[in-house]
Motif scaffolding. Structure first.
Motif, short mmCIF file in Angstrom:
data_model
loop_
_atom_site.label_atom_id
_atom_site.label_comp_id
_atom_site.label_asym_id
_atom_site.label_seq_id
_atom_site.Cartn_x
_atom_site.Cartn_y
_atom_site.Cartn_z
N LYS A 13 0.82 -1.22 0.00
CA LYS A 13 0.00 0.00 0.00
C LYS A 13 0.85 1.27 0.00
O LYS A 13 0.34 2.34 -0.33
CB LYS A 13 -0.96 0.00 1.18
CG LYS A 13 -2.03 -1.07 1.07
CD LYS A 13 -2.98 -1.04 2.23
CE LYS A 13 -4.01 -2.17 2.07
NZ LYS A 13 -4.94 -2.20 3.19
N SER A 16 0.60 3.27 -3.10
CA SER A 16 -0.61 4.02 -3.44
C SER A 16 -0.55 5.47 -2.98
O SER A 16 -1.44 6.25 -3.30
CB SER A 16 -1.84 3.32 -2.87
OG SER A 16 -1.79 3.32 -1.46
N GLU A 18 0.67 8.56 -3.78
CA GLU A 18 1.29 9.23 -4.92
C GLU A 18 2.01 10.51 -4.53
O GLU A 18 2.90 10.97 -5.24
CB GLU A 18 0.25 9.52 -5.99
CG GLU A 18 -0.32 8.26 -6.60
CD GLU A 18 -1.43 8.54 -7.58
OE1 GLU A 18 -1.70 9.72 -7.87
OE2 GLU A 18 -2.03 7.57 -8.08
N GLU A 37 5.38 -2.40 -5.81
CA GLU A 37 4.43 -1.30 -5.88
C GLU A 37 5.01 0.02 -5.36
O GLU A 37 4.50 1.09 -5.67
CB GLU A 37 3.17 -1.64 -5.08
CG GLU A 37 2.34 -2.75 -5.66
CD GLU A 37 2.81 -4.16 -5.26
OE1 GLU A 37 2.17 -5.13 -5.68
OE2 GLU A 37 3.82 -4.29 -4.53
#
Length: 175
Positions: A13, A16, A18, A37
């Motif tokens: 996570k 995520s 940004e 990620e």
């Protein structure tokens, strides 16, 4: 988040966020792999995951972090090759991948990190010749490649690195 007693794994996570600019989780007891990620947090300019117990490969997706100026993954248990995609980090000033179990060659693509001033790849299992392309890093002031399995001749072209203040090539198989 540095210098705590955090346990567990890095969550995917983190990628995520940004707007995340700095991720400092060094000196903890973080285990597991670096999530690929993380390469989605394109505003990251500083990552320090040093002094944990991370394992696995360095994700090539970190090459997506075009704003990254500092990457410190030292003192973990990372293995495998240094991804050539790190050469896409054209703003990188400092990289420390020391004290892991990285193997293979030093990627020639690192020459694309032209503003690089500090590179520490010591205490790994890097085992090829030092690529002469590194000698094009004109701003490099500290280069530590010690305690690897590097082979070949120490190029006299190292004298051309006018900004170089500290060079450590000890404990290799160089001549």
């Amino acid at each position: 988040l540095a210098n705590n007693n955090f346990h567990g794994e890095l969550s995917s996570k983190w990628g995520s966020f940004e707007e995340l600019g700095t991720l400092l989780i060094s000196h903890n007891n973080i285990t597991g792999r670096i999530p690929p990620e993380l390469g989605d947090s394109i505003m990251l300019h500083k990552i320090d995951l040093s002094f944990n117990q991370l394992v696995g490969n360095i994700p090539k997706e970190l090459g997506n972090l075009k704003s990254l100026v500092q990457l410190d993954l030292s003192n973990n248990q990372l293995y495998g090759p240094i991804p050539k995609e790190l050469g896409l980090l054209k703003n990188l000033l400092r990289v420390d991948l020391s004290a892991n179990q990285l193997s293979g060659l030093i990627p020639e693509s690192l020459v694309n990190c032209e503003p690089l001033i500090y590179m520490n790849l010591s205490n790994n299992d890097l085992n090829q010749a030092i690529p002469l392309q590194i000698l094009k890093l004109n701003h490099l002031s500290q280069l530590d490649l010690s305690r690897n399995l590097l082979v070949g001749e120490i190029s006299p072209q190292f004298r051309g690195l006018e900004s170089l203040e500290i060079l450590n090539l000890s404990h290799n198989h160089l001549f």
